[in-house]
Design a protein around this motif. Structure first.
Motif, PDB file in Angstrom:
ATOM      1  N   VAL A  91       0.819  -1.205   0.000  1.00 37.59           N
ATOM      2  CA  VAL A  91       0.000   0.000   0.000  1.00 37.59           C
ATOM      3  C   VAL A  91       0.857   1.261   0.000  1.00 37.59           C
ATOM      4  CG1 VAL A  91      -1.565   1.370   1.431  1.00 37.59           C
ATOM      5  CG2 VAL A  91      -2.081  -1.025   0.972  1.00 37.59           C
ATOM      6  N   TYR A  92       1.920   1.273   0.809  1.00 32.55           N
ATOM      7  CA  TYR A  92       2.770   2.467   0.867  1.00 32.55           C
ATOM      8  C   TYR A  92       3.367   2.773  -0.500  1.00 32.55           C
ATOM      9  CZ  TYR A  92       6.631   5.554   2.100  1.00 32.55           C
ATOM     10  OH  TYR A  92       7.503   6.604   2.155  1.00 32.55           O
ATOM     11  N   GLU A  93       3.818   1.742  -1.210  1.00 34.13           N
ATOM     12  CA  GLU A  93       4.373   1.961  -2.552  1.00 34.13           C
ATOM     13  C   GLU A  93       3.295   2.447  -3.506  1.00 34.13           C
ATOM     14  OE1 GLU A  93       7.568   1.887  -2.861  1.00 34.13           O
ATOM     15  OE2 GLU A  93       7.735   1.147  -0.800  1.00 34.13           O
ATOM     16  N   LEU A  94       2.089   1.898  -3.366  1.00 37.16           N
ATOM     17  CA  LEU A  94       0.972   2.355  -4.196  1.00 37.16           C
ATOM     18  C   LEU A  94       0.729   3.844  -4.005  1.00 37.16           C
ATOM     19  CD1 LEU A  94      -1.893  -0.309  -4.066  1.00 37.16           C
ATOM     20  CD2 LEU A  94      -1.042   0.860  -6.095  1.00 37.16           C
ATOM     21  N   SER A  95       0.840   4.287  -2.764  1.00 36.03           N
ATOM     22  CA  SER A  95       0.562   5.693  -2.466  1.00 36.03           C
ATOM     23  C   SER A  95       1.534   6.621  -3.183  1.00 36.03           C
ATOM     24  CB  SER A  95       0.613   5.933  -0.955  1.00 36.03           C
ATOM     25  OG  SER A  95       1.936   5.807  -0.460  1.00 36.03           O
ATOM     26  N   ARG A 109      -1.159  -3.217 -12.197  1.00 40.60           N
ATOM     27  CA  ARG A 109       0.230  -3.649 -12.313  1.00 40.60           C
ATOM     28  C   ARG A 109       0.828  -4.015 -10.951  1.00 40.60           C
ATOM     29  NH1 ARG A 109       3.615   0.408 -16.024  1.00 40.60           N
ATOM     30  NH2 ARG A 109       5.126  -1.284 -15.707  1.00 40.60           N
ATOM     31  N   PHE A 110       0.173  -3.579  -9.878  1.00 47.46           N
ATOM     32  CA  PHE A 110       0.651  -3.904  -8.537  1.00 47.46           C
ATOM     33  C   PHE A 110       0.041  -5.198  -8.000  1.00 47.46           C
ATOM     34  CE2 PHE A 110       1.865   0.491  -8.736  1.00 47.46           C
ATOM     35  CZ  PHE A 110       2.969   0.593  -7.910  1.00 47.46           C
ATOM     36  N   TYR A 111      -0.916  -5.765  -8.714  1.00 46.16           N
ATOM     37  CA  TYR A 111      -1.575  -6.966  -8.204  1.00 46.16           C
ATOM     38  C   TYR A 111      -0.576  -8.112  -8.070  1.00 46.16           C
ATOM     39  CZ  TYR A 111      -6.065  -4.706  -9.263  1.00 46.16           C
ATOM     40  OH  TYR A 111      -7.140  -3.843  -9.300  1.00 46.16           O
ATOM     41  N   GLY A 112      -0.558  -8.735  -6.913  1.00 41.26           N
ATOM     42  CA  GLY A 112       0.277  -9.902  -6.686  1.00 41.26           C
ATOM     43  C   GLY A 112       1.740  -9.612  -6.437  1.00 41.26           C
ATOM     44  N   LEU A 113       2.130  -8.338  -6.382  1.00 41.42           N
ATOM     45  CA  LEU A 113       3.539  -8.017  -6.186  1.00 41.42           C
ATOM     46  C   LEU A 113       3.924  -8.090  -4.709  1.00 41.42           C
ATOM     47  CD1 LEU A 113       4.198  -4.931  -8.521  1.00 41.42           C
ATOM     48  CD2 LEU A 113       4.631  -7.350  -8.978  1.00 41.42           C
ATOM     49  N   SER A 114       5.188  -8.445  -4.465  1.00 48.22           N
ATOM     50  CA  SER A 114       5.763  -8.331  -3.129  1.00 48.22           C
ATOM     51  C   SER A 114       6.152  -6.880  -2.903  1.00 48.22           C
ATOM     52  CB  SER A 114       7.000  -9.215  -3.009  1.00 48.22           C
ATOM     53  OG  SER A 114       8.007  -8.755  -3.906  1.00 48.22           O
ATOM     54  N   LYS A 115       6.585  -6.572  -1.692  1.00 46.72           N
ATOM     55  CA  LYS A 115       7.021  -5.205  -1.398  1.00 46.72           C
ATOM     56  C   LYS A 115       8.195  -4.821  -2.297  1.00 46.72           C
ATOM     57  CE  LYS A 115       8.424  -2.251   2.480  1.00 46.72           C
ATOM     58  NZ  LYS A 115       9.664  -1.726   1.888  1.00 46.72           N
ATOM     59  N   GLY A 117       8.949  -6.077  -5.238  1.00 53.09           N
ATOM     60  CA  GLY A 117       8.454  -5.915  -6.601  1.00 53.09           C
ATOM     61  C   GLY A 117       7.736  -4.589  -6.786  1.00 53.09           C
ATOM     62  N   ALA A 118       6.988  -4.182  -5.751  1.00 54.85           N
ATOM     63  CA  ALA A 118       6.292  -2.902  -5.814  1.00 54.85           C
ATOM     64  C   ALA A 118       7.281  -1.743  -5.835  1.00 54.85           C
ATOM     65  CB  ALA A 118       5.340  -2.768  -4.630  1.00 54.85           C
ATOM     66  N   GLU A 119       8.359  -1.856  -5.044  1.00 54.49           N
ATOM     67  CA  GLU A 119       9.386  -0.815  -5.044  1.00 54.49           C
ATOM     68  C   GLU A 119      10.015  -0.683  -6.427  1.00 54.49           C
ATOM     69  OE1 GLU A 119      10.912  -1.195  -0.378  1.00 54.49           O
ATOM     70  OE2 GLU A 119      11.967  -2.228  -2.012  1.00 54.49           O
ATOM     71  N   ALA A 120      10.258  -1.823  -7.072  1.00 55.70           N
ATOM     72  CA  ALA A 120      10.855  -1.797  -8.409  1.00 55.70           C
ATOM     73  C   ALA A 120       9.912  -1.143  -9.414  1.00 55.70           C
ATOM     74  CB  ALA A 120      11.206  -3.213  -8.850  1.00 55.70           C
ATOM     75  N   LEU A 121       8.616  -1.426  -9.296  1.00 49.53           N
ATOM     76  CA  LEU A 121       7.649  -0.837 -10.216  1.00 49.53           C
ATOM     77  C   LEU A 121       7.552   0.677 -10.002  1.00 49.53           C
ATOM     78  CD1 LEU A 121       5.545  -1.016 -12.392  1.00 49.53           C
ATOM     79  CD2 LEU A 121       3.874  -1.772 -10.688  1.00 49.53           C
ATOM     80  N   PRO A 187      15.618   0.217  -5.792  1.00 50.10           N
ATOM     81  CA  PRO A 187      15.439   0.500  -7.219  1.00 50.10           C
ATOM     82  C   PRO A 187      15.576   1.995  -7.497  1.00 50.10           C
ATOM     83  CG  PRO A 187      13.646  -0.866  -6.359  1.00 50.10           C
ATOM     84  CD  PRO A 187      14.387  -0.325  -5.184  1.00 50.10           C
ATOM     85  N   LEU A 188      16.283   2.335  -8.567  1.00 46.64           N
ATOM     86  CA  LEU A 188      16.456   3.733  -8.961  1.00 46.64           C
ATOM     87  C   LEU A 188      15.669   4.076 -10.218  1.00 46.64           C
ATOM     88  CD1 LEU A 188      20.300   4.049  -8.343  1.00 46.64           C
ATOM     89  CD2 LEU A 188      18.438   4.692  -6.805  1.00 46.64           C
ATOM     90  N   ASP A 189      15.614   3.130 -11.148  1.00 44.28           N
ATOM     91  CA  ASP A 189      14.775   3.276 -12.337  1.00 44.28           C
ATOM     92  C   ASP A 189      14.489   1.875 -12.853  1.00 44.28           C
ATOM     93  OD1 ASP A 189      17.046   2.445 -13.746  1.00 44.28           O
ATOM     94  OD2 ASP A 189      17.614   4.477 -14.310  1.00 44.28           O
ATOM     95  N   ALA A 190      14.057   1.761 -14.084  1.00 44.07           N
ATOM     96  CA  ALA A 190      13.678   0.445 -14.610  1.00 44.07           C
ATOM     97  C   ALA A 190      14.856  -0.517 -14.681  1.00 44.07           C
ATOM     98  CB  ALA A 190      13.062   0.601 -16.002  1.00 44.07           C
ATOM     99  N   ASP A 191      16.074   0.010 -14.728  1.00 41.79           N
ATOM    100  CA  ASP A 191      17.249  -0.861 -14.884  1.00 41.79           C
ATOM    101  C   ASP A 191      18.217  -0.786 -13.701  1.00 41.79           C
ATOM    102  OD1 ASP A 191      19.072  -2.587 -16.478  1.00 41.79           O
ATOM    103  OD2 ASP A 191      20.332  -0.797 -16.456  1.00 41.79           O
TER     104      ASP A 191
END
Length: 368
Positions: A91-95, A109-115, A117-121, A187-191
């Protein structure tokens, strides 16, 4: 098995109830916040109400306050929370990522992600602009014993040679004794990722030696390039142990007299077929899919006449290899083999070519 299945249904029911209650709680908390009910009761912000009135810890209060604010802005979050597609740790990452303009597209895109994974997104959606790329080495000094405060005088952080890589060493608190923390990936960006790791002076010495050894191929001593080269060698060694080589030897014409021996060609076929993942079939029909502590497992055990053929071998993680042995031979029988076993031994991590539970793991021949 009947009792386990009944208990499993009970657990699933309780989990669904927990999720529903959490969603109902957040909806009610969002309404309470919207009406400023906390002010009516004499609390300054919602956070104080959650801490003082509901007796939540500060971290739990912060998570729920963030979730309540998100529910107020985006009611569509409630149903994914209710059915488990989104968990509280995400939720915090979603915010940080949802806006009125992108919510409909981004929320799924956040469905089923771990924390993580959410940080990376989030980093992919909102990359850090021009992230610095440097190495920082900080001296971590263990606490001096209470009876020997004078030892602090000798504990001076060491500086490594600036010729190796930029290494900044701020002052260390000489009397802090931090336990070795877990590795942290930001995570800093997509890569790009920033990787925080605590390691020994011996490792740094080996790293500097590796940079010297590779100075012709990697003149600037880039740490990522040097570690990538080392990891490539390790992964290549693992692949060889699994029979996955570029120019495999032809399969031997004469089978081995040892029924547990797995020829490289057979091992290669099994590893390729199962994709380097545990292929143990779960009750819901899916496969485990783990990539940790993998072994070759005889489906029909050698002890009962099974052979080391590709159709009688599967890739299995240590846990499911052991569970398979329990199903065949019984837990009581298998416990005899576990009394002195070191469950944390890393022997299966490298190539999966070790003996499994009750000797049913496969012994794979090397290949070149």
């Amino acid at each position: 098995m009947t009792d386990a299945r009944a208990l499993s249904r009970r657990i699933a029911s309780l989990l669904a109830e927990e999720r529903n209650r959490l969603a109902d709680f957040l909806v009610a908390l969002a309404d309470f916040d919207r009406q400023r009910g906390w002010g009516t009761l004499g609390y300054a912000p919602l956070f104080q109400y959650l801490e003082r009135e509901l007796r939540l810890t500060s971290s739990a209060a912060a998570r729920r306050m963030t979730a309540a604010a998100l529910v107020q802005r985006f009611p569509a979050v409630v149903e994914p929370l209710r059915d488990g597609r989104v968990c509280m740790s995400v939720v915090y990452e979603l915010s940080k990522a949802l806006t009125p303009e992108n919510a409909e597209e981004v929320l799924p895109r956040f469905y089923g992600l771990s924390k993580r994974g959410a940080e990376a997104l989030v980093a992919e959606l909102s990359p850090v602009a021009n992230p610095p790329r440097r190495e920082v080495v900080t001296a971590v000094v263990r606490a001096a014993p209470p009876c020997a405060p004078a030892a602090a005088e000798a504990l001076v952080p060491e500086r490594t040679s600036p010729a190796k890589s930029e290494r900044v060493q701020p002052d260390a608190d000489l009397f802090s004794a931090p336990a070795r923390p877990r590795d942290e990936v930001v995570p800093l960006d997509a890569d790009l990722r920033r990787y925080h790791v605590t390691l020994s002076k011996a490792f740094l010495a080996k790293l500097d030696a590796a940079k010297d050894a590779l100075s012709h191929a990697i003149p600037d001593g880039d740490t990522e390039a040097v570690l990538t080269a080392a990891l490539d060698l390790l992964l290549e060694k693992t692949a060889r142990r699994r029979g996955l080589v570029k120019r495999p030897r032809p399969a031997p014409q004469k089978p081995s007299a040892d029924p547990r021996h797995v020829p490289a060609a057979v091992a290669r076929e099994a590893w390729k077929r199962d994709g380097g993942r545990c292929s143990f079939r779960l009750p819901d029909g899916s496969v485990c899919g783990s990539t940790k502590r993998l072994e070759l497992d005889h489906i029909h055990p050698v002890a009962l006449g099974g052979r080391s053929t590709a159709d009688n071998l599967r890739v299995a993680c240590w846990d499911h290899n052991s569970l398979h042995a329990e199903h065949v031979f019984g837990r009581k029988h298998m416990d005899q083999y576990r009394k002195d076993a070191d469950r944390s031994a890393p022997s299966t991590a490298a190539g999966g070519s070790t003996s499994g539970a009750c000797g049913e793991g496969a012994q794979t021949a090397g290949a070149t």
